[in-house]
Design a protein around this motif. Structure first.
Motif, short mmCIF file in Angstrom:
data_model
loop_
_atom_site.label_atom_id
_atom_site.label_comp_id
_atom_site.label_asym_id
_atom_site.label_seq_id
_atom_site.Cartn_x
_atom_site.Cartn_y
_atom_site.Cartn_z
N GLY A 184 50.86 42.25 29.85
CA GLY A 184 50.16 42.81 30.49
C GLY A 184 49.06 44.22 29.36
O GLY A 184 50.19 44.34 28.92
N GLY A 185 48.66 44.94 29.89
CA GLY A 185 47.73 45.74 29.33
C GLY A 185 47.29 46.83 30.03
O GLY A 185 46.53 46.57 31.17
N ARG A 186 45.89 47.56 29.33
CA ARG A 186 45.33 48.72 29.77
C ARG A 186 44.11 48.87 29.27
O ARG A 186 44.84 49.37 27.99
CB ARG A 186 45.85 50.09 30.67
CG ARG A 186 45.36 50.35 31.42
CD ARG A 186 46.29 52.30 31.01
NE ARG A 186 44.93 53.21 31.56
CZ ARG A 186 44.94 53.62 32.89
NH1 ARG A 186 45.25 53.02 33.87
NH2 ARG A 186 44.24 54.27 32.61
N VAL A 187 42.98 48.99 29.71
CA VAL A 187 41.79 49.75 28.72
C VAL A 187 41.16 50.13 29.65
O VAL A 187 41.30 50.68 30.90
CB VAL A 187 41.23 48.22 29.13
CG1 VAL A 187 39.46 48.36 28.01
CG2 VAL A 187 41.35 47.62 28.06
N GLU A 188 40.54 51.65 28.81
CA GLU A 188 40.02 52.75 29.60
C GLU A 188 39.00 52.62 30.72
O GLU A 188 38.57 53.28 31.03
CB GLU A 188 39.93 53.96 28.75
CG GLU A 188 41.29 54.56 28.23
CD GLU A 188 42.34 54.89 29.48
OE1 GLU A 188 41.25 55.36 30.74
OE2 GLU A 188 43.65 54.97 29.50
N ASP A 189 37.77 51.59 29.14
CA ASP A 189 36.44 51.35 29.42
C ASP A 189 35.56 50.10 29.17
O ASP A 189 35.93 49.93 28.22
CB ASP A 189 35.58 52.64 28.48
CG ASP A 189 33.94 52.55 28.81
OD1 ASP A 189 33.83 52.26 30.70
OD2 ASP A 189 33.04 52.71 27.63
N THR A 190 36.42 49.40 30.53
CA THR A 190 36.57 48.00 30.42
C THR A 190 35.08 47.30 31.44
O THR A 190 34.91 48.04 32.36
CB THR A 190 37.13 46.87 30.51
OG1 THR A 190 37.07 46.06 29.55
CG2 THR A 190 38.49 47.49 31.83
N THR A 191 35.12 46.48 32.33
CA THR A 191 34.87 45.49 33.38
C THR A 191 35.49 44.05 33.77
O THR A 191 36.51 44.08 33.07
CB THR A 191 33.44 44.52 32.57
OG1 THR A 191 33.44 43.33 31.48
CG2 THR A 191 32.33 45.45 32.03
N ASN A 192 35.63 44.54 34.85
CA ASN A 192 36.45 42.68 34.55
C ASN A 192 35.91 41.20 34.38
O ASN A 192 37.47 40.98 34.18
CB ASN A 192 35.98 42.81 36.30
CG ASN A 192 36.62 41.69 36.52
OD1 ASN A 192 38.04 41.37 36.85
ND2 ASN A 192 35.89 40.47 38.08
N ASN A 193 34.24 41.00 33.67
CA ASN A 193 35.21 39.62 32.98
C ASN A 193 35.43 40.19 31.79
O ASN A 193 35.81 38.69 31.39
CB ASN A 193 33.57 39.39 32.91
CG ASN A 193 33.12 38.89 34.15
OD1 ASN A 193 33.44 38.29 35.28
ND2 ASN A 193 31.21 38.87 34.94
#
Length: 181
Positions: free
Chosen positions: A50-59
């Motif tokens: 698992g992980g995280r992104v600050e600026d992204t989209t669902n797709n």
């Protein structure tokens, strides 16, 4: 916006032939990978990623979850079966990809496909495998235990919450896993 992604990797037991990677819909990713472990080497093992992104989209997160799972399995031989509740990912890889490639990564209307770098990376990861990758859609938000767990992991990462990722034997995994993953 901010998002989280998740994947569950299950290595087969003796006499079984599929490694499974379960990825949920609505997941979003990050630039720093988190994993409960590295390469699975034992039968009947489960590894959550698992992980995280600050600026992204669902797709993008849908694509990231599958990409992270396939990258994790790069040095693992055998057939891989990807379960996802993302029609975008499943249809893209199983229905649209060959046409996109034949059209120089353009849609039928001549426009470039969205998230091109993600699709190209998934294509590279699949092409590098010696054995087949199968794609199967599962219905989201339908009490599918592995998909629900992926959603839980992704949401926690997206919200910046700590969550323990499981790495261990399938027999002691708290999530119900069967042939429909």
């Amino acid at each position: 916006g901010v998002g989280g992604w998740a994947a569950i990797i299950i290595t087969p037991g003796r006499g079984q032939s599929l490694s499974k990677a379960q990825t949920p819909s609505g997941v979003k990713a990050h630039s720093k990978e988190h994993a409960a472990s590295k390469q699975p080497r034992h039968n009947n093992q489960v590894i959550e990623l698992g992980g995280r992104v600050e600026d992204t989209t669902n797709n993008r997160m849908e694509l990231t979850a599958v990409g992270k799972a396939l990258r994790y399995l790069e040095t693992t031989s055998g057939i891989v079966k990807i379960f996802s509740d993302s029609r975008y990912v499943i249809d893209g890889m199983s229905k649209w990809l060959n046409s996109w490639k034949a059209n120089h990564w353009k849609k039928s209307d001549g426009k470039e496909i969205l998230n091109l770098q993600y699709w190209k990376r998934l294509d590279e990861l699949v092409e590098a495998r010696e054995q087949e990758v199968y794609w199967q859609h599962v219905k989201g938000h339908s009490n599918h235990p592995a998909n629900d767990r992926c959603d839980e992991i992704a949401v926690n990462y997206a919200k910046g919450r700590r969550i323990t990722l499981y790495k261990g034997n399938l027999s002691t995994y708290s999530v119900q896993i069967d042939e429909t993953c």
